[in-house]
Design a protein around this motif. Sequence first.
Motif, short mmCIF file in Angstrom:
data_model
loop_
_atom_site.label_atom_id
_atom_site.label_comp_id
_atom_site.label_asym_id
_atom_site.label_seq_id
_atom_site.Cartn_x
_atom_site.Cartn_y
_atom_site.Cartn_z
N UNK A 1 14.67 5.02 6.28
CA UNK A 1 13.64 4.42 5.43
C UNK A 1 12.33 5.13 5.74
N UNK A 2 11.49 5.31 4.71
CA UNK A 2 10.23 6.00 4.92
C UNK A 2 9.15 5.40 4.04
N UNK A 3 7.91 5.52 4.49
CA UNK A 3 6.75 4.99 3.77
C UNK A 3 5.75 6.10 3.51
N UNK A 4 5.21 6.10 2.31
CA UNK A 4 4.24 7.11 1.92
C UNK A 4 2.90 6.47 1.60
N UNK A 5 1.86 6.98 2.26
CA UNK A 5 0.51 6.48 2.01
C UNK A 5 -0.02 7.00 0.68
N UNK A 6 0.27 8.22 0.38
CA UNK A 6 -0.24 8.84 -0.83
C UNK A 6 0.80 8.84 -1.93
N UNK A 7 0.79 9.89 -2.72
CA UNK A 7 1.76 10.02 -3.80
C UNK A 7 3.06 10.57 -3.23
N UNK A 8 4.15 9.86 -3.44
CA UNK A 8 5.42 10.31 -2.88
C UNK A 8 6.19 11.16 -3.87
N UNK A 9 6.98 12.05 -3.31
CA UNK A 9 7.90 12.86 -4.11
C UNK A 9 9.27 12.78 -3.44
N UNK A 10 10.18 13.65 -3.81
CA UNK A 10 11.49 13.67 -3.17
C UNK A 10 11.47 14.46 -1.86
N UNK A 11 10.36 15.04 -1.52
CA UNK A 11 10.26 15.82 -0.30
C UNK A 11 9.96 14.93 0.90
N UNK B 1 0.81 -1.22 0.00
CA UNK B 1 0.00 0.00 0.00
C UNK B 1 0.84 1.27 0.00
N UNK B 2 2.17 1.10 0.14
CA UNK B 2 3.04 2.26 0.35
C UNK B 2 4.11 2.41 -0.72
N UNK B 3 4.29 3.62 -1.19
CA UNK B 3 5.55 3.96 -1.83
C UNK B 3 6.60 3.97 -0.73
N UNK B 4 7.82 3.58 -1.07
CA UNK B 4 8.89 3.54 -0.08
C UNK B 4 10.05 4.41 -0.54
N UNK B 5 10.75 4.98 0.43
CA UNK B 5 11.87 5.84 0.09
C UNK B 5 13.01 5.71 1.06
N UNK B 6 14.17 6.15 0.61
CA UNK B 6 15.35 6.27 1.46
C UNK B 6 15.79 7.72 1.45
N UNK B 7 16.10 8.21 2.62
CA UNK B 7 16.64 9.55 2.81
C UNK B 7 17.91 9.42 3.64
N UNK B 8 18.68 10.49 3.70
CA UNK B 8 19.86 10.48 4.56
C UNK B 8 20.07 11.86 5.15
N UNK B 9 20.76 11.87 6.27
CA UNK B 9 21.04 13.13 6.94
C UNK B 9 22.44 13.08 7.53
N UNK B 10 23.28 13.98 7.06
CA UNK B 10 24.63 14.11 7.58
C UNK B 10 24.62 15.16 8.71
N UNK B 11 25.61 15.11 9.59
CA UNK B 11 25.66 16.07 10.70
C UNK B 11 25.63 17.51 10.19
N UNK B 12 24.75 18.31 10.77
CA UNK B 12 24.67 19.71 10.41
C UNK B 12 23.97 20.01 9.10
N UNK B 13 23.42 18.97 8.48
CA UNK B 13 22.75 19.16 7.19
C UNK B 13 21.30 18.73 7.28
#
Length: 123
Positions: free
Chosen positions: A96-106, A31-43
């Motif tokens: 890792x993240x899951x989107x119920x609706x339409x996913x974008x890069x945001x 039921x979900x679009x899936x995504x990967x994001x990342x976060x570096x220190x201070x960013x």
Amino acid sequence: QVQLVESGGGLVQAGGSLRLSCAASGRTFSNYDMGWFRQAPGKEREFVARISRFGSTTYYSESVKGRFTISRDNAKNTVYLQMNSLKQEDTAVYYCAASVGYSTSRPASFDYWGQGTQVTVSS
């Protein structure tokens, strides 16, 4: 509601590879679009890749295109991120993240998030 747990992070030398996994539990994974994001220190948290519900469509940030591959196995309720030719600038906590609706890069287009896994690339 869906719960997400990432694994597979660690320390790797530049040029090496890692495969991240994200196991989902709760509602129907497909039921979900899936995504990967990342976060570096201070960013800020930044988009890495996303995949549609049945894996037919994938999107990548320009910084990882050609090096990273996102995939999913709906039978195993798992999404993967294969990371090759790693660079020091790939060092970050990966989410890792899951989107119920339409996913974008945001990030705001995703509804559920895992706790993150650290990836450190050494020189």
